[in-house]
Design a protein around this motif. Structure first.
Motif, short mmCIF file in Angstrom:
data_model
loop_
_atom_site.label_atom_id
_atom_site.label_comp_id
_atom_site.label_asym_id
_atom_site.label_seq_id
_atom_site.Cartn_x
_atom_site.Cartn_y
_atom_site.Cartn_z
N ALA A 89 -0.26 7.13 -7.90
CA ALA A 89 -1.08 5.76 -7.26
C ALA A 89 0.01 5.81 -6.93
O ALA A 89 -0.48 5.30 -5.43
N MET A 90 1.38 6.08 -6.58
CA MET A 90 2.25 5.66 -5.57
C MET A 90 2.29 6.94 -4.42
O MET A 90 2.07 6.31 -3.41
N VAL A 91 2.04 8.09 -5.13
CA VAL A 91 2.27 9.34 -3.90
C VAL A 91 0.75 9.01 -3.47
O VAL A 91 1.13 9.24 -1.71
N SER A 92 -0.20 8.59 -3.56
CA SER A 92 -1.85 8.75 -2.81
C SER A 92 -1.56 6.83 -2.17
O SER A 92 -1.71 7.80 -1.14
N ALA A 93 -1.08 6.60 -2.53
CA ALA A 93 -0.91 4.77 -1.38
C ALA A 93 0.12 5.68 -0.25
O ALA A 93 -0.13 5.63 1.05
N TYR A 94 1.36 6.48 -0.85
CA TYR A 94 1.60 6.83 0.48
C TYR A 94 1.41 7.49 1.12
O TYR A 94 1.27 8.04 2.42
N LEU A 95 0.60 8.47 0.78
CA LEU A 95 -0.04 9.77 1.77
C LEU A 95 -1.10 9.22 2.12
O LEU A 95 -1.27 9.21 4.16
N GLN A 96 -1.63 8.07 2.20
CA GLN A 96 -2.90 7.57 2.71
C GLN A 96 -1.88 6.09 3.43
O GLN A 96 -3.12 6.66 5.21
N MET A 97 -1.30 6.18 3.55
CA MET A 97 -0.35 5.36 4.40
C MET A 97 -0.03 6.30 5.93
O MET A 97 -0.56 6.07 6.72
N ALA A 98 0.80 6.36 5.55
CA ALA A 98 0.66 7.90 6.48
C ALA A 98 -0.16 8.87 7.51
O ALA A 98 0.03 8.92 8.50
N ALA A 99 -1.45 9.14 6.71
CA ALA A 99 -2.23 9.60 7.07
C ALA A 99 -3.30 8.91 8.12
O ALA A 99 -4.03 9.11 8.78
N SER A 100 -2.95 7.52 7.70
CA SER A 100 -4.08 6.38 8.31
C SER A 100 -3.51 6.31 9.66
O SER A 100 -4.85 6.20 11.38
N SER A 101 -2.35 6.93 10.68
CA SER A 101 -1.79 6.85 11.32
C SER A 101 -0.05 7.81 10.79
O SER A 101 0.54 7.00 11.59
N PRO A 102 -0.69 8.74 11.52
CA PRO A 102 0.38 9.59 11.69
C PRO A 102 1.68 9.45 12.87
O PRO A 102 2.53 9.86 12.77
N ASN A 103 1.07 9.25 13.90
CA ASN A 103 2.02 8.68 15.12
C ASN A 103 2.86 7.33 14.89
O ASN A 103 3.80 7.15 14.81
N VAL A 104 2.23 6.42 13.83
CA VAL A 104 2.79 5.10 13.97
C VAL A 104 4.10 5.57 12.83
O VAL A 104 4.95 4.88 12.27
N TYR A 105 3.95 6.52 11.68
CA TYR A 105 4.13 7.08 10.69
C TYR A 105 5.09 7.84 10.96
O TYR A 105 6.95 7.23 10.50
#
Length: 230
Positions: A102-118
């Motif tokens: 769940a943690m890894v998935s949430a991390y990837l989801q955040m990064a993928a939602s806006s790669p520029n912001v990440y």
């Protein structure tokens, strides 16, 4: 001395209102900057961000000091949102492995939602790549990954037990290295039939962290055979 001598000084209503105004204005600027970076890219300048936000560069410098200050402020907002998602996902997990997934998935989801912001909140925009990561790991932006590491330690303590406390103290830092590097490589890879989707990638990373590169189940079998042969 009377009771009045120990009374708290009266709060200046005008100062409180001004402080409230500054905090609200700061939140508005962070929101506008995040939107600008999402559209313009990780290398957007302060002037570009200010123009997109409909204000001037000196205003951003007044509230954040410099670009690194804006990165840190935006990173704190992104991290807080990610932590909320992680905690919600982990609360629904029934095993430590599910919590880690769940943690890894949430991390990837955040990064993928806006790669520029990440990219904007996890790296400094100029200079040598190795120097950027060193600064991000130990400087003002280090709290971003330190906070995630602390969260990842919780399910591993449950998985390994109290006797493995020393291992748990090392594991999150090593795990974040894998999650971050594998996740960023996945994020930058062009779309293709061979590229895993976000859930599949989270599953792969979780397996690597828990049992290694061997196919699921094989790692336990090999470990059992080793103990038998000893």
């Amino acid at each position: 001395m009377g009771a009045a001598d120990f009374a708290q000084p009266a709060v200046d209503g005008r100062s409180a209102r001004w402080q409230g105004h500054r905090e609200e204005r700061r939140r508005e600027l962070i929101k506008a900057a995040r939107k600008a970076v999402h559209t313009l890219g990780r290398d957007a300048s302060m002037e570009d961000i200010a123009t997109a936000a409909g204000t001037s560069k000196p205003v951003f410098y007044r509230y954040f000091g410099d670009k690194a200050g804006l990165q840190q402020a935006m990173g704190e907002v992104v991290l807080a949102q990610m932590q909320r998602k992680m905690k919600e996902a982990v609360a629904a997990a029934t095993t430590p492995r599910e919590g880690l997934f769940a943690m890894v998935s949430a991390y990837l989801q955040m990064a993928a939602s806006s790669p520029n912001v990440y990219a904007f909140v996890t790296r400094l925009p100029q200079g040598d790549a190795g120097q950027q990561d060193a600064i991000a790991a130990s400087g003002a932006l280090g709290h971003f990954f330190e906070s995630i590491s602390a969260m990842m330690a919780a399910p591993m303590r449950e998985q390994l037990g109290p006797d493995a406390e020393t291992l748990v103290s090392y594991w999150p830092t090593a795990a974040i290295g894998m999650v971050r590097n594998a996740g960023e490589l996945w994020l930058s890879s062009p779309d293709s039939p061979a590229k895993p989707d976000q859930q599949a990638m989270a599953g792969h990373i979780t397996d690597w962290l828990c049992v290694g590169i061997a196919p699921r189940g094989q790692g336990r079998t090999d470990a059992a055979m080793t103990r038998t042969q000893q």
